[in-house]
Design a protein around this motif. Structure first.
Motif, PDB file in Angstrom:
ATOM      1  N   LEU A  50      39.100 -91.440  58.688  1.00  0.00           N
ATOM      2  CA  LEU A  50      39.690 -92.459  58.340  1.00  0.00           C
ATOM      3  C   LEU A  50      41.018 -92.851  59.539  1.00  0.00           C
ATOM      4  N   TRP A  78      36.308 -96.371  54.773  1.00  0.00           N
ATOM      5  CA  TRP A  78      37.336 -97.305  55.347  1.00  0.00           C
ATOM      6  C   TRP A  78      37.296 -98.577  54.224  1.00  0.00           C
ATOM      7  N   ARG A 116      44.541-100.966  54.201  1.00  0.00           N
ATOM      8  CA  ARG A 116      43.472-101.398  55.285  1.00  0.00           C
ATOM      9  C   ARG A 116      44.515-102.464  56.278  1.00  0.00           C
ATOM     10  N   ILE A 129      47.292 -92.981  53.479  1.00  0.00           N
ATOM     11  CA  ILE A 129      45.882 -92.194  53.202  1.00  0.00           C
ATOM     12  C   ILE A 129      46.174 -90.861  52.746  1.00  0.00           C
TER      13      ILE A 129
END
Length: 262
Positions: free
Chosen positions: A176, A232, A240, A252
């Motif tokens: 990520l 994602w 995001r 995250i």
């Protein structure tokens, strides 16, 4: 045909090095063929190519940027080496831990163990659980050493106390992070196509990645071009749309931590 192209390419590199007063060690050249499982069982004749005056035969494994690659991309040898070296470091640190303050002990564990687990960890995505568990045992032992707990104590409260992500989530964290660099174009070498939305919505400021369909499920789903969009696009819009990398990593990590220990 492919072998002849490879020989021509290496010959040009060899000539360039020679013109710049450098030397290519012909006999130290390593050559690895990636063979699918279906073909690996058959007796196939592996090609040989020449580098200067040396004939190079394919190796069963090869090291690149500290990672041990094998013909089946199982990374079994890489994990074995990481685990063996990591436990060796832990034994050495354990001998000296009574002389070390807590901060110095944590620095050693992070530098020699957890850093080696995290190094190039994104390539381990999608590996069988038993392979990931080998690395998890190393991480668990590092946590026990750092917190002075016994081998029969439950590991989950220890990891939660240290705020350490399990290995599976650490791999997702790495992918990520790379995906964020791709989306916000801070990566110098990675590129992935973005999903083109047909109309402007509230989530338009949180770009999605175009997800490719893997031709081979077992190996194809492990590719960065498949894994990164999948992870994602599953993130909430608010995360995001976070452009700052450090803020994104904090968010995250919170999500992955909650998923691991909820």
């Amino acid at each position: 045909m492919a072998i002849s192209h490879m020989e021509e390419c290496i010959s040009e590199v060899r000539m360039w090095l020679s013109n710049n007063q450098l030397k290519l060690n012909d006999d130290k050249t390593d050559f690895l063929m990636l063979i699918p499982p279906s073909t690996r069982q058959k007796h196939i004749q592996l090609p040989v190519f020449s580098v200067g005056s040396s004939l190079i035969t394919p190796s069963s494994k090869s090291r690149n940027l500290g990672v041990v690659f094998d013909q089946g991309m199982t990374f079994h040898d890489h994990i074995s080496e990481t685990v063996s070296t990591g436990f060796s470091y832990l034994r050495s640190i354990a001998l000296a831990k009574k002389y070390l303050p807590a901060e110095a002990l944590a620095t050693l564990v992070h530098a020699f163990v957890s850093a080696s687990i995290d190094s190039c960890s994104s390539i381990l995505y999608g590996l069988p659980k038993y392979e990931i568990n080998r690395l998890q045992k190393l991480l668990n032992q590092a946590a026990r050493l750092l917190t002075h707990t016994g081998k029969y104590d439950q590991i989950t409260p220890i990891l939660r106390k240290l705020h350490w992500l399990p290995v599976h989530q650490r791999i997702q964290f790495k992918i990520l992070t790379l995906a964020h660099k791709v989306v916000y174009e801070t990566s110098l070498y990675l590129r992935l196509p973005k999903h083109q939305q047909s109309r402007i919505t509230r989530s338009s400021s949180a770009p999605l990645l175009e997800r490719k369909r893997a031709k081979k499920r077992s190996a194809g789903d492990r590719a960065f071009s498949v894994a990164a969009p999948s992870l994602w696009n599953a993130l909430p819009v608010a995360i995001r749309s976070t452009g700052d990398l450090h803020a994104f990593q904090r968010l995250i990590k919170t999500i992955l931590f909650r998923n691991a220990f909820s």
